[in-house]
Design a protein around this motif. Structure first.
Motif, PDB file in Angstrom:
ATOM      1  N   PHE A  28      18.174  39.552   5.633  1.00 24.47           N
ATOM      2  CA  PHE A  28      17.722  39.800   4.266  1.00 24.47           C
ATOM      3  C   PHE A  28      18.816  39.438   3.269  1.00 24.47           C
ATOM      4  O   PHE A  28      18.546  38.828   2.232  1.00 24.47           O
ATOM      5  N   GLU A  31      19.038  35.817   2.550  1.00 23.05           N
ATOM      6  CA  GLU A  31      17.942  35.295   1.727  1.00 23.05           C
ATOM      7  C   GLU A  31      18.203  35.462   0.234  1.00 23.05           C
ATOM      8  O   GLU A  31      17.622  34.747  -0.573  1.00 23.05           O
ATOM      9  N   GLU A  33      20.078  34.679  -2.552  1.00 24.94           N
ATOM     10  CA  GLU A  33      21.113  33.781  -3.060  1.00 24.94           C
ATOM     11  C   GLU A  33      21.762  34.286  -4.343  1.00 24.94           C
ATOM     12  O   GLU A  33      22.928  34.018  -4.581  1.00 24.94           O
TER      13      GLU A  33
END
Length: 107
Positions: A28, A31, A33
């Protein structure tokens, strides 16, 4: 000078905060960014056989006054995160985990 104008002037000391996340949260974290404009997400450590993500480091520079708010975010993943630095923040995280354990202790 009030704290916020110091923030806007870029004069507030920023301290690098480093957290290591483990499964299932590590994927997670990778993911996300742009959770923070100055975050850095390290290269994940993967299991050589399965390719499963074993851990990932997340680093963000924060003013000391933001530590408690940041801890609230990290505590959402309390069993899948350790704070590497700074020491004072790591100690607060461990203390919170210990208080949780104490609440479950049956005499």
């Amino acid at each position: 000078m009030p704290k916020q104008p110091i923030d806007f002037c870029g004069e507030l000391e920023l301290i690098p905060v480093r957290v290591r996340f483990y499964p299932p949260v590590a994927a997670f974290i990778l993911e996300g960014e742009r959770r923070h404009p100055n975050q850095q997400i390290g290269k994940p450590v993967k299991d050589k056989l399965t390719g499963e993500i074993l851990q990932v480091d997340y680093t963000v520079p924060l003013p000391r006054r933001s530590f408690d708010e940041f801890l609230l975010w990290v505590h959402r993943y309390i069993d899948a995160a350790i704070i590497i630095s700074p020491l004072e923040l790591a100690e607060k995280h461990v203390s919170a985990a210990q208080r949780l354990i104490d609440k479950y202790r049956i005499d």
